[in-house]
Design a protein around this motif. Structure first.
Motif, PDB file in Angstrom:
ATOM      1  N   UNK A  87     100.814  77.176  25.077  1.00 24.48           N
ATOM      2  CA  UNK A  87     101.951  78.100  25.303  1.00 24.48           C
ATOM      3  C   UNK A  87     101.689  79.484  24.708  1.00 24.48           C
ATOM      4  N   UNK A 102     112.117  98.834  21.456  1.00 17.75           N
ATOM      5  CA  UNK A 102     112.487  97.637  22.195  1.00 17.75           C
ATOM      6  C   UNK A 102     113.688  97.037  21.486  1.00 17.75           C
ATOM      7  N   UNK A 104     114.881  93.537  19.632  1.00 15.72           N
ATOM      8  CA  UNK A 104     114.235  92.340  19.103  1.00 15.72           C
ATOM      9  C   UNK A 104     114.517  91.152  20.016  1.00 15.72           C
ATOM     10  N   UNK A 146     113.310  86.866  21.071  1.00 14.37           N
ATOM     11  CA  UNK A 146     113.409  85.568  20.404  1.00 14.37           C
ATOM     12  C   UNK A 146     112.331  85.344  19.359  1.00 14.37           C
ATOM     13  N   UNK A 147     111.124  85.859  19.596  1.00 13.56           N
ATOM     14  CA  UNK A 147     110.075  85.631  18.589  1.00 13.56           C
ATOM     15  C   UNK A 147     110.392  86.376  17.301  1.00 13.56           C
ATOM     16  N   UNK A 148     110.831  87.642  17.452  1.00 13.78           N
ATOM     17  CA  UNK A 148     111.164  88.428  16.262  1.00 13.78           C
ATOM     18  C   UNK A 148     112.327  87.791  15.508  1.00 13.78           C
ATOM     19  N   UNK A 184     113.275  84.687  15.562  1.00 15.70           N
ATOM     20  CA  UNK A 184     112.957  83.372  15.001  1.00 15.70           C
ATOM     21  C   UNK A 184     112.256  83.507  13.656  1.00 15.70           C
ATOM     22  N   UNK A 185     111.586  84.641  13.443  1.00 19.17           N
ATOM     23  CA  UNK A 185     110.854  84.803  12.186  1.00 19.17           C
ATOM     24  C   UNK A 185     111.808  85.141  11.037  1.00 19.17           C
ATOM     25  N   UNK A 186     113.038  85.408  11.373  1.00 21.78           N
ATOM     26  CA  UNK A 186     114.053  85.783  10.381  1.00 21.78           C
ATOM     27  C   UNK A 186     115.005  84.598  10.196  1.00 21.78           C
ATOM     28  N   UNK A 205     114.556  98.272  17.822  1.00 19.35           N
ATOM     29  CA  UNK A 205     113.476  98.635  16.912  1.00 19.35           C
ATOM     30  C   UNK A 205     112.847  99.910  17.470  1.00 19.35           C
ATOM     31  N   UNK A 222     111.038  91.821   9.994  1.00 18.11           N
ATOM     32  CA  UNK A 222     110.807  90.980  11.167  1.00 18.11           C
ATOM     33  C   UNK A 222     110.397  91.831  12.358  1.00 18.11           C
ATOM     34  N   UNK A 261     107.174  92.744  16.287  1.00 15.53           N
ATOM     35  CA  UNK A 261     107.246  93.288  17.644  1.00 15.53           C
ATOM     36  C   UNK A 261     106.306  94.470  17.793  1.00 15.53           C
ATOM     37  N   UNK A 321     103.202  89.727   9.507  1.00 17.98           N
ATOM     38  CA  UNK A 321     104.514  89.798  10.103  1.00 17.98           C
ATOM     39  C   UNK A 321     104.740  88.688  11.111  1.00 17.98           C
ATOM     40  N   UNK A 322     105.931  88.188  11.120  1.00 20.98           N
ATOM     41  CA  UNK A 322     106.441  87.527  12.300  1.00 20.98           C
ATOM     42  C   UNK A 322     106.067  86.082  12.528  1.00 20.98           C
ATOM     43  N   UNK A 323     106.568  85.625  13.647  1.00 20.07           N
ATOM     44  CA  UNK A 323     106.445  84.221  14.005  1.00 20.07           C
ATOM     45  C   UNK A 323     104.986  83.797  14.185  1.00 20.07           C
ATOM     46  N   UNK A 356     103.268  83.228  10.928  1.00 21.98           N
ATOM     47  CA  UNK A 356     103.726  82.035  10.223  1.00 21.98           C
ATOM     48  C   UNK A 356     103.206  80.762  10.902  1.00 21.98           C
ATOM     49  N   UNK A 357     103.202  80.774  12.223  1.00 17.09           N
ATOM     50  CA  UNK A 357     102.670  79.603  12.927  1.00 17.09           C
ATOM     51  C   UNK A 357     101.193  79.402  12.584  1.00 17.09           C
ATOM     52  N   UNK A 366     109.206  75.059   8.390  1.00 14.17           N
ATOM     53  CA  UNK A 366     108.882  76.182   9.287  1.00 14.17           C
ATOM     54  C   UNK A 366     107.972  75.742  10.423  1.00 14.17           C
ATOM     55  N   UNK A 418     109.005  77.747  19.872  1.00 12.31           N
ATOM     56  CA  UNK A 418     108.041  78.210  20.883  1.00 12.31           C
ATOM     57  C   UNK A 418     108.075  77.276  22.088  1.00 12.31           C
TER      58      UNK A 418
END
Lengths: 563, 199
Positions: free
Chosen positions: A59, A387, A389, A391-393, A395-397, A416, B13, B17, B139-141, B144-145, B154, B162
């Motif tokens: 994915x 842009x 934010x 879903x990925x941005x 989700x990290x929060x 952002x 966060x 992006x 930064x970001x998802x 972390x993954x 997490x 995802x």
């Protein structure tokens, strides 16, 4: 004695300038061979172009083993240029090693069409501030040309490529032949207006990009998918694969050989002119000679320098055109530092489509010599964008989950906004690339050795750019602004220039004012290697204009019987 | 939390992006170097698939739109377990699932999958306390993954997220798949378009 040549011209490299040289040469009636070291790739045969998120391997989560093993350098590009959907278009670092005497990111394409498939597509003309910078402040050597020498070739290239954007009528940011501009987002409009209110000389405009806002020369228009680097079968942006190579092909005069490395340019024993090139088949290792009346080196800045160094022979013992120990030196590029934050409000505004473009601010520093209070020479442009934010941005929060989490991620987050300076690095003699005395590649050729460093001027300029970007964002109402240096490793912004700079003095330059190697009048180098400084703006358009100008000159020489 | 702190956290966060590069690549290179025995591991044991499925639905439940199970998320996470995770991550992930079962047993006398939705949320939510000190480098998802040291809470939440938001079911329900947008409008009212466009 009449010599038989295999081709009228050989072009080494199929990227931005190589593809374009081939198109220009064939359209003037020359029989052309394009040599590309990488594998073939057909326009419209882009393997991930239509891959959906749910069909992507893992994915789209990158395989850490693969990245660590094969792409440890290519994957470090700072703005998401390397991703699951384009990784197969970059070279594998594991297969094409080089020596880093100092940290250096050599970012390369691994397919036919070169970096034209993968470039950022931002196109700007240099102004005379750029062409006269070396003379004015004493860094590097004077450019042998000025804006008037290249102006018509910019127009020629723009008319062919198709570039969208907005003219501002500024002397230091020349107007261009442009297609209609893309739109700024709601957030960018607000930021632009507020910045202009405080700093009337700082313009926020939409980027000028080689993405087509209407059909142009049978290509495009852009479909606003923002997946350019997968390859675009609409031909929505300019690449060698979508435009220049197919147009060259239409003449019936083009031959393309992929998986073919150029080891050296061969010189005629008697005349000292280029007679062709020696190649290595990347698959079999077989060596071959191809001959031609003209040779164009368009292998990409670093690789073109490498070929010139590898071509050393008795009249050019230190590499072609290297009488004064200049070849491989004065490598320069753009350093970069950025700021980003959140713009509150505008919750009811969004955008439709995915724009492969951003905002742009022409240079405002040191337009007439050093500004008061500025502690560095030259300047920078600002690129940015916005842009909301996703879903990925989001989700990290936080650490929530469940129904509320699901809803939060699907909703539109805050705006952002980001801005980053692209800072001209100075041409310095000590910043050089050489052939490593020990390390070889799998074909037995010496590996390139990079010894390029940032200097005091870059440090000060990037600090200023980050500070100014932060100040501008905050003045526009952006909150939580953070800054980040992203260009400290030379090469990482993929704007590398120099190594075979142009100039009038053969002791102080490698190429003449027509991009010919001093002493080898039928050998042209028209990629970034030719640059005597890095300029402020994104460089590709200038490489293209120099290429068009050099082709015009070369063909005239050929027809006059001079080569 | 005051607004200023909130903005700074959101801005952090937001870096994801904007910037997804060096730290991620470095992390990946390290992860690869730490694992000479790269390759697929054993599949998640049958006994744990039920726990994983229930956890997926706990993180992304069925509401007025489909949940994680309907979107095929358990199979995706199981695939990541088998083919993508490091050995250490596999061990931690299996241990994490077993711990959910043990905790559900202790609190409610049932395995995690047999507990009610509210009980499952309580059990998984109890893990939050243990991860408060964790923050990924970068930064970001994605960062972390990619972090082999990311805690089970997490790793599970992120991979489930995802899996859902890249699935056909999840995208069509919550976001939008538009293969060829064909136009760009920079300033539209959210009443006319408010979906995150995926490609």
């Amino acid at each position: 004695m009449t010599t038989q040549y295999d081709f009228d011209a050989i072009v080494v490299g199929s990227g931005m300038t190589g593809g374009f040289a081939a198109k220009e040469l064939t359209e003037r009636g020359l029989k052309v061979l394009v040599l590309e070291r990488s594998r073939p790739l057909e326009h419209k045969q882009y393997e991930t172009e239509w891959t959906t998120p749910w069909d992507a391997k893992f994915r789209g989560v990158l395989d850490r083993d693969e990245i660590g093993r094969d792409y440890p350098i290519q994957s470090r590009q700072p703005f998401g240029q390397f991703n699951w959907f384009n990784k197969h278009h970059w070279v594998k670092d594991s297969e094409q090693p080089y020596v880093q005497a100092q940290p250096y990111s050599w970012i390369r394409s691994g397919v036919l069409g070169g970096r034209s498939l993968l470039w950022g597509r931002q196109c700007y003309r240099w102004s005379d501030i750029d062409f006269s910078a070396n003379k004015a402040d004493g860094h590097g050597s004077d450019w042998p040309i000025r804006y008037k020498d290249i102006e018509r070739w910019y127009g020629h290239v723009e008319d062919y490529m198709g570039i969208s954007g907005e003219n501002l009528g500024l002397a230091h940011f020349p107007d261009m032949h442009l297609l209609p501009p893309m739109e700024l987002t709601a957030a960018e409009k607000v930021v632009g207006t507020r910045v202009r209110q405080r700093w009337p000389e700082r313009y926020v405009t939409i980027g000028r990009t080689a993405n087509l806002t209407r059909e142009h020369n049978g290509r495009g228009p852009c479909q606003y998918r923002n997946i350019c680097q997968r390859g675009c079968s609409f031909g929505g942006y300019f690449s060698s694969l979508s435009a220049s190579l197919p147009d060259a092909q239409k003449t019936g005069l083009l031959t393309v050989r992929t998986d073919t490395l150029v080891e050296r340019v061969l010189l005629d024993e008697k005349t000292g002119r280029a007679s062709g090139v020696q190649t290595i088949d990347a698959k079999t290792g077989e060596r071959r000679v191809h001959t031609a009346r003209l040779v164009f080196l368009n292998a990409g800045t670093e690789a073109s320098v490498k070929i010139l160094l590898q071509s050393a022979e008795k009249r050019h013992p230190n590499g072609l055109g290297n009488r004064g120990d200049v070849l491989g030196r004065y490598i320069c590029d753009h350093d970069s530092g950025a700021a980003f934050g959140v713009l509150p409000g505008l919750e009811d505004r969004y955008f439709y489509g995915r724009r492969a473009n951003g905002l742009y601010m022409p240079r405002f520093r040191n337009l007439k010599g050093r500004d008061a209070g500025v502690d560095f020479d030259r300047g920078y442009v600002v690129q940015g964008g916005s842009t909301r934010m996703g879903w990925t941005d989001q989700a990290s929060e936080g650490d929530d989950f469940g129904a509320g989490y699901k809803k939060r991620l699907a909703s539109l987050g805050p705006w952002i906004v980001f801005m980053g300076g692209f800072c001209e690095s100075l041409p310095r003699k000590d910043n050089r690339i050489t052939l490593d005395p020990a390390a070889k590649d799998k074909w037995g050729l010496p590996q390139l050795r990079f010894d390029v460093r940032r200097g005091d001027n870059e440090e000060k300029m990037v600090a200023d750019a980050m500070r100014e970007c932060k100040t501008m964002l905050e003045a526009a109402g952006v909150q939580g602004v953070r800054t980040l240096r992203v260009g400290s490793t030379p090469g990482i912004t993929v704007h590398v220039q120099g190594g075979a700079r142009m100039g009038n003095d053969p002791e102080q330059s490698v190429l003449d004012a027509r991009n010919r190697v001093h002493g080898v009048p039928n050998l042209y180098v028209t990629d970034g290697a030719a640059m005597a400084s890095a300029g402020t703006v994104n460089p590709s358009l200038t490489f293209m204009a120099l290429t068009a100008r050099a082709v015009d000159h070369a063909v005239a020489q050929l027809k006059a019987g001079a080569v | 939390m005051d607004r200023r702190t909130l903005m700074q956290r959101i801005a952090l966060a937001a870096g994801a992006a904007f910037w997804m590069g060096e730290s991620l690549a470095v992390r990946m290179a390290h992860a690869a170097a730490e694992r000479p025995d790269a390759g697929p591991g054993a599949p998640l044991g049958d006994g744990l698939m039920g726990t994983l499925s229930a956890l997926c639905e706990t993180v992304i439940p069925k509401t007025d739109t489909p949940g994680a199970i309907e979107a095929g998320v358990p199979a995706f996470v199981a695939e990541m377990y088998r083919l993508w995770m490091t050995d250490a991550e596999r061990t931690a992930f299996g241990d994490g699932l077993r711990a959910l079962d043990a905790d559900a047993q202790r609190r409610f006398g049932a395995r995690f999958a047999q507990a009610t939705a509210a009980q499952q949320a309580e059990v998984f939510g109890a893990l939050r306390e243990g991860v408060k000190g964790y923050s990924p480098r970068g930064f970001g998802l994605d960062a972390r993954i990619a972090d082999p040291a990311a805690p089970f809470f997490h790793k599970a939440r992120d991979l489930i997220t995802v899996g859902y938001f890249t699935s056909k079911v999840g995208i069509e329900a919550e976001l939008a798949y538009v293969a060829v947008p064909g136009r760009f409008q920079g300033d539209v009212d959210v009443k006319t378009w408010n979906r995150q466009m995926q490609l």
